[in-house]
Design an enzyme around this catalytic site. Structure first.
Site, PDB file in Angstrom:
ATOM      1  N   CYS A 193       1.014  -0.947   0.028  1.00 41.77           N
ATOM      2  CA  CYS A 193      -0.124  -0.068   0.040  1.00 41.77           C
ATOM      3  C   CYS A 193       1.172   1.451  -0.326  1.00 41.77           C
ATOM      4  O   CYS A 193       1.520   1.091   0.853  1.00 41.77           O
ATOM      5  CB  CYS A 193      -1.399   0.033   1.572  1.00 41.77           C
ATOM      6  SG  CYS A 193      -2.482  -1.994   1.385  1.00 41.77           S
TER       7      CYS A 193
ATOM      8  N   ARG B 211       4.040  -0.383  -4.210  1.00 46.76           N
ATOM      9  CA  ARG B 211       4.157  -0.533  -3.682  1.00 46.76           C
ATOM     10  C   ARG B 211       2.437  -1.355  -3.355  1.00 46.76           C
ATOM     11  O   ARG B 211       2.966  -2.430  -2.220  1.00 46.76           O
ATOM     12  CB  ARG B 211       3.444   0.155  -2.858  1.00 46.76           C
ATOM     13  CG  ARG B 211       4.864   1.468  -2.507  1.00 46.76           C
ATOM     14  CD  ARG B 211       4.572   2.254  -1.123  1.00 46.76           C
ATOM     15  NE  ARG B 211       4.448   1.667  -0.001  1.00 46.76           N
ATOM     16  CZ  ARG B 211       5.111   1.343   0.856  1.00 46.76           C
ATOM     17  NH1 ARG B 211       7.175   1.667   0.752  1.00 46.76           N
ATOM     18  NH2 ARG B 211       5.243   1.054   2.437  1.00 46.76           N
TER      19      ARG B 211
ATOM     20  N   TRP C 216      -2.370  -3.621  -1.603  1.00 42.96           N
ATOM     21  CA  TRP C 216      -1.883  -4.297  -1.674  1.00 42.96           C
ATOM     22  C   TRP C 216      -3.090  -5.150  -0.300  1.00 42.96           C
ATOM     23  O   TRP C 216      -2.549  -4.778   0.411  1.00 42.96           O
ATOM     24  CB  TRP C 216      -0.184  -4.559  -1.990  1.00 42.96           C
ATOM     25  CG  TRP C 216      -0.024  -6.111  -1.911  1.00 42.96           C
ATOM     26  CD1 TRP C 216       0.233  -6.267  -2.494  1.00 42.96           C
ATOM     27  CD2 TRP C 216      -0.327  -7.003  -0.276  1.00 42.96           C
ATOM     28  NE1 TRP C 216       0.405  -7.627  -2.664  1.00 42.96           N
ATOM     29  CE2 TRP C 216       0.309  -8.023  -1.425  1.00 42.96           C
ATOM     30  CE3 TRP C 216      -0.489  -7.183   0.274  1.00 42.96           C
ATOM     31  CZ2 TRP C 216       1.039  -9.063  -1.119  1.00 42.96           C
ATOM     32  CZ3 TRP C 216      -0.373  -8.707   1.133  1.00 42.96           C
ATOM     33  CH2 TRP C 216       0.559  -9.515   0.307  1.00 42.96           C
TER      34      TRP C 216
ATOM     35  N   ASN D  28      -2.082   2.109   5.079  1.00 45.07           N
ATOM     36  CA  ASN D  28      -1.530   1.279   5.305  1.00 45.07           C
ATOM     37  C   ASN D  28      -0.979   0.660   5.952  1.00 45.07           C
ATOM     38  O   ASN D  28      -0.869   0.654   7.439  1.00 45.07           O
ATOM     39  CB  ASN D  28      -0.038   1.481   4.302  1.00 45.07           C
ATOM     40  CG  ASN D  28       1.366   0.082   4.748  1.00 45.07           C
ATOM     41  OD1 ASN D  28       0.832  -0.741   4.160  1.00 45.07           O
ATOM     42  ND2 ASN D  28       2.613   1.142   4.632  1.00 45.07           N
ATOM     43  N   GLY D  29      -1.068  -0.745   5.757  1.00 40.02           N
ATOM     44  CA  GLY D  29      -1.169  -1.961   7.865  1.00 40.02           C
ATOM     45  C   GLY D  29      -1.743  -2.752   7.864  1.00 40.02           C
ATOM     46  O   GLY D  29      -3.104  -3.458   7.073  1.00 40.02           O
TER      47      GLY D  29
ATOM     48  N   GLU E  22      19.053 -16.576  -7.273  1.00 33.11           N
ATOM     49  CA  GLU E  22      18.099 -15.109  -7.452  1.00 33.11           C
ATOM     50  C   GLU E  22      17.774 -14.965  -9.140  1.00 33.11           C
ATOM     51  O   GLU E  22      16.581 -14.604 -10.136  1.00 33.11           O
ATOM     52  CB  GLU E  22      18.851 -14.207  -7.433  1.00 33.11           C
ATOM     53  CG  GLU E  22      19.144 -12.488  -8.049  1.00 33.11           C
ATOM     54  CD  GLU E  22      17.625 -12.214  -7.475  1.00 33.11           C
ATOM     55  OE1 GLU E  22      17.077 -12.975  -6.499  1.00 33.11           O
ATOM     56  OE2 GLU E  22      17.249 -11.249  -7.962  1.00 33.11           O
TER      57      GLU E  22
ATOM     58  N   LYS F 103      13.711 -14.899  -9.726  1.00 35.65           N
ATOM     59  CA  LYS F 103      13.448 -14.009 -10.608  1.00 35.65           C
ATOM     60  C   LYS F 103      12.022 -14.529 -12.042  1.00 35.65           C
ATOM     61  O   LYS F 103      11.740 -13.656 -12.061  1.00 35.65           O
ATOM     62  CB  LYS F 103      14.816 -13.383 -11.815  1.00 35.65           C
ATOM     63  CG  LYS F 103      15.638 -11.713 -11.188  1.00 35.65           C
ATOM     64  CD  LYS F 103      14.609 -10.857 -11.185  1.00 35.65           C
ATOM     65  CE  LYS F 103      15.140  -9.941 -10.004  1.00 35.65           C
ATOM     66  NZ  LYS F 103      14.813 -10.295  -8.504  1.00 35.65           N
TER      67      LYS F 103
ATOM     68  N   GLU G  41       9.139 -14.963 -10.241  1.00 36.48           N
ATOM     69  CA  GLU G  41       8.129 -13.414  -9.743  1.00 36.48           C
ATOM     70  C   GLU G  41       7.672 -13.051 -11.251  1.00 36.48           C
ATOM     71  O   GLU G  41       6.639 -12.372 -11.505  1.00 36.48           O
ATOM     72  CB  GLU G  41       8.957 -12.256  -9.168  1.00 36.48           C
ATOM     73  CG  GLU G  41       9.333 -12.740  -8.169  1.00 36.48           C
ATOM     74  CD  GLU G  41      10.801 -11.653  -7.903  1.00 36.48           C
ATOM     75  OE1 GLU G  41      10.800 -10.914  -6.393  1.00 36.48           O
ATOM     76  OE2 GLU G  41      12.090 -11.229  -8.146  1.00 36.48           O
TER      77      GLU G  41
ATOM     78  N   HIS H  72      21.981 -35.768  -5.453  1.00 33.13           N
ATOM     79  CA  HIS H  72      21.330 -36.126  -4.459  1.00 33.13           C
ATOM     80  C   HIS H  72      19.885 -35.525  -4.675  1.00 33.13           C
ATOM     81  O   HIS H  72      19.097 -35.613  -3.188  1.00 33.13           O
ATOM     82  CB  HIS H  72      21.279 -35.207  -2.788  1.00 33.13           C
ATOM     83  CG  HIS H  72      23.202 -35.884  -2.048  1.00 33.13           C
ATOM     84  ND1 HIS H  72      23.545 -36.799  -2.391  1.00 33.13           N
ATOM     85  CD2 HIS H  72      23.674 -34.811  -3.387  1.00 33.13           C
ATOM     86  CE1 HIS H  72      24.982 -36.113  -2.407  1.00 33.13           C
ATOM     87  NE2 HIS H  72      24.940 -35.195  -2.444  1.00 33.13           N
TER      88      HIS H  72
ATOM     89  N   LYS I 161       6.659  -4.721  -3.651  1.00 34.57           N
ATOM     90  CA  LYS I 161       7.655  -3.975  -3.653  1.00 34.57           C
ATOM     91  C   LYS I 161       8.702  -4.814  -2.004  1.00 34.57           C
ATOM     92  O   LYS I 161       8.946  -4.882  -1.890  1.00 34.57           O
ATOM     93  CB  LYS I 161       8.231  -3.477  -4.303  1.00 34.57           C
ATOM     94  CG  LYS I 161       9.528  -2.601  -3.761  1.00 34.57           C
ATOM     95  CD  LYS I 161      10.056  -1.807  -5.584  1.00 34.57           C
ATOM     96  CE  LYS I 161      11.654  -2.440  -5.753  1.00 34.57           C
ATOM     97  NZ  LYS I 161      12.256  -3.215  -5.955  1.00 34.57           N
TER      98      LYS I 161
HETATM   99  C1  G6P Z   1       9.635  -8.025  -1.847  1.00 30.63           C
HETATM  100  C2  G6P Z   1      10.088  -7.968  -3.042  1.00 30.63           C
HETATM  101  C3  G6P Z   1      11.654  -8.546  -3.476  1.00 30.63           C
HETATM  102  C4  G6P Z   1      12.438  -7.867  -2.143  1.00 30.63           C
HETATM  103  C5  G6P Z   1      11.887  -8.850  -0.929  1.00 30.63           C
HETATM  104  C6  G6P Z   1      13.319  -7.689   0.285  1.00 30.63           C
HETATM  105  O1  G6P Z   1       9.895  -9.673  -2.042  1.00 30.63           O
HETATM  106  O2  G6P Z   1       9.376  -8.415  -4.282  1.00 30.63           O
HETATM  107  O3  G6P Z   1      11.860  -7.611  -4.705  1.00 30.63           O
HETATM  108  O4  G6P Z   1      13.949  -8.608  -2.688  1.00 30.63           O
HETATM  109  O5  G6P Z   1      11.005  -7.914  -0.598  1.00 30.63           O
HETATM  110  O6  G6P Z   1      12.535  -6.703   0.247  1.00 30.63           O
HETATM  111  P1  G6P Z   1      13.483  -5.796   0.532  1.00 30.63           P
HETATM  112  O7  G6P Z   1      12.991  -4.152   0.541  1.00 30.63           O
HETATM  113  O8  G6P Z   1      13.924  -5.431   1.986  1.00 30.63           O
HETATM  114  O9  G6P Z   1      14.968  -5.476  -0.307  1.00 30.63           O
END
Ligand code: G6P
Length: 617
Positions: A2, A27, A75, A102-103, A486, A490, A493, A509, A612
């Protein structure tokens, strides 16, 4: 999660709010809404879906010119992303009060029961609406908006940033903050509120980070901050060093594409002023760690979530190798709830782009309660994490808008390299000449990243060619292992396909059972030059999976004359120190995921179900 924005001043409020929401849309983007007060009348528009749906709604039902308002991009937590559950929520017998949140209000069920018993009608399933009704009722009872607001926020449990406007007091925006972000922007005859500075950076660079359990009384000509106890609070102004243009796409097809291309600059900015031309690291930002304290550190715990945790995984290799301190990397949410062993000699390093990830905040608060020092690696000035750490090493990557992290990751990794070299020197754990050599090599990283970026069309073409893949596997050893993790994250996501990263040594394994004819596997191949190189082992792993039908894409070092014999395609990256290669080899994986997702016609900047900044636990 949010985004919230508030404005009071002479400008067109709608433009300020929509502009702010555009920058905060990362957000959350399930729904959006605004309320303004014009001619003494509160007007609200809200709509499910992305911000453009709200913009279309306002075009269809225009709002009058106003000089005060609040805006929200959601969100969803409580209640599906519908028009009705979108914020703002209205309160009062005449619906004259508007609230955004927000929260999560944890005691909302009990408060809602109380309101229902007194006959209040609800028009949404959200936890937020209870706060709107409670504040409106308290205001009707007392006739004092600030007092009513203060009374109610003291009754709420959980995490919240709340903004309120009321048509009976049309010159003031009230805000409260507990466990969720809020920043004030200071202007001339105007003032702003935002979840982060991106909300108002195009209008002002002067900002104040609002502290925990504080209330803001925002007017065009004044800003007052008080505690939840009603007493005046101390505030500190800071200057935002982000450029407004940095938060725009600047001609790129997506924020993600731009942010991938930003990496030579963001890494150079992270190194700037911290690494001299002769390779010496000095981290003034971490002056709070005395030489005495550094010598006595017996363990380092890195806490982070998501992509930031992979930066921590890479940092572990660097810190253990050069500074000889045992490092564990913990997902913040796991660390917090398992009674970890922490002593005053444990240094906790929290890594977070946003500095607002609730799990990471909770982990660091807990570590401090147990007596540990906490330093953070953070990208956002004024963020809660930075305020609650003993010291912060800022990453200077600039605003990262795309939900999937790219430039923030490589800047975080770079910051862990700096930290490793600083600790190594302070503890005398590596020879000074070796540290100088590493420092000088690190200085060359931005130029090498430029070479990687220039070669990205190759990785992009491979991504496009795999648009129909239903699964992609990633293998790596040493720092190639977190890079593989990673790369897989990606793809999950952005492209919503099954992707997994494995330590190549673990292959036999279990994971090798997944390999069948045509399975694409991306392998991070280490340097063959290094005396302790795992190169022959990784080449063996490639042969094992190829024998079972895998189609291998190798990410390998320039000058590797052998790898081409074993892989269908090879993406070469420049030679560097093996631990620094993580930065170079992860970038083609970012581009691969970007291209694959684009070829599938998906939204790379705002993937489904994600946000995010995850500001709830
Ligand atoms: C969310 C985002 C990721 C990010 C993670 C940690 O899951 O989608 O891209 O890596 O949060 O976020 P931060 O702001 O703590 O790095």
């Amino acid at each position: 999660m949010c985004g919230i924005v508030g404005y009071v001043g002479p400008k067109s409020t709608l433009e300020v709010l929509i502009g702010g929401l555009r920058r905060l849309e990362y957000r959350g983007y399930d729904s959006a809404g605004v309320s303004v007060i014009a001619n003494g009348q509160l007007e609200t528009r809200k709509k499910a879906g992305k911000l453009n749906n709200l913009v279309a709604e306002i075009e269809a039902h225009p709002l009058p010119t106003a000089h005060i308002g609040i805006g929200h991009t959601r969100w969803a937590t409580h209640g599906a992303p519908t028009d009705g559950n979108a914020h703002p929520h209205l309160g009062g017998q005449t619906s004259r009060l508007s609230l955004i949140h927000n929260g999560i209000i944890e005691n909302f069920a009990e408060l809602k029961a109380e309101l229902l018993a007194s006959g209040t009608k609800f028009s949404s399933e959200t936890d937020s609406e209870v706060a709107a009704h409670l504040i409106a009722k308290a205001f009707e009872r007392t006739g004092e908006l600030v007092a009513a607001f203060t009374e109610v926020v003291n009754r709420l449990h959980g995490a919240f940033t709340i903004l309120v406007i009321d048509q009976d007091q049309p010159d003031v925006v009230l805000a409260a903050r507990r466990n969720a972000p809020l920043v004030i922007g200071l202007g001339e005859h105007e003032n702003f509120l935002g979840s982060d500075v991106a909300a108002f950076v195009e209008h002002t660079k002067r900002a104040i980070a609002v502290g925990q359990d504080q209330i803001v009384i925002l007017r065009a000509e004044s800003v007052e901050v008080i505690g939840f106890d009603g007493k005046p609070a101390e505030t500190e102004e800071f200057e935002v060093d982000w450029d407004a243009s940095a938060a725009s796409k600047g001609g790129w097809p997506s924020f993600m594409a731009k942010e991938i291309a930003d990496q030579p600059q963001s890494i150079a900015d992270t190194l700037m002023g911290r690494l001299s031309h002769d390779g010496h690291v000095s981290l003034g930002d971490l002056a709070a760690l005395s030489p005495e304290y550094i010598k006595n550190i017996d363990r380092l715990v890195i806490v982070a979530c998501g992509t930031a945790s992979y930066a921590g995984d890479v940092g572990k290799y660097a810190i253990e190798k050069w500074a000889r301190i045992p490092v564990s990397v913990e997902l913040s949410h796991e660390f917090r709830y398992r009674n970890p062993i922490i002593t005053p000699n444990t240094l906790v390093v929290a890594i977070s782009q946003s500095g607002e990830t609730m799990d990471t905040l909770m982990a660091t608060r807990y570590a401090r309660e147990l007596g540990a020092k906490v330093i953070s690696i953070c990208n956002t000035q004024g963020a809660t994490l930075a305020r609650e750490s003993d010291a912060t090493l800022y990453t200077h990557a600039g605003p990262e808008v795309a939900v999937a992290s790219t430039k923030a990751l490589t800047s975080q990794i770079t910051a862990t390299y700096l930290l490793a070299l600083m600790l190594a020197e302070a503890r005398g754990a590596s020879a000074p000449a070796e540290l100088a050599r590493l420092g000088k090599e690190l200085l060359k990283l931005p130029a090498k990243v430029t070479d990687v970026i220039e070669n990205l069309p190759q990785a992009m073409a491979l991504g496009t060619a795999h648009a129909d893949a239903s699964s992609v596997l990633f293998l790596g050893r040493n720092v190639g292992f977190p890079v593989a993790m990673e790369g897989a994250l990606k793809l999950k996501e952005l492209a919503y396909i099954h992707a997994e990263g494995f330590a190549a040594g673990e292959l036999k394994h279990g994971p090798i059972a997944l390999i069948e004819e045509g399975q694409p596997v991306i392998v991070i191949v280490p340097s063959p030059r290094d005396a302790d190189s795992l190169y022959p082992k990784v080449i063996s792993n490639i042969q094992e999976i190829r024998a079972r039908g895998a189609k291998v894409i190798a990410i390998a070092e320039e000058g590797d004359a052998t790898v081409g014999d074993y892989a269908e395609s090879v993406v070469f990256v420049p030679q560097t120190e093996p631990i620094f290669s993580a930065v170079l080899s992860v970038i083609p994986l970012q581009a691969f995921a970007l291209a694959l997702s684009t070829a599938k016609g998906l939204d790379v900047d705002q993937p489904r179900n994600l946000a995010k900044s995850v500001t709830v636990e």
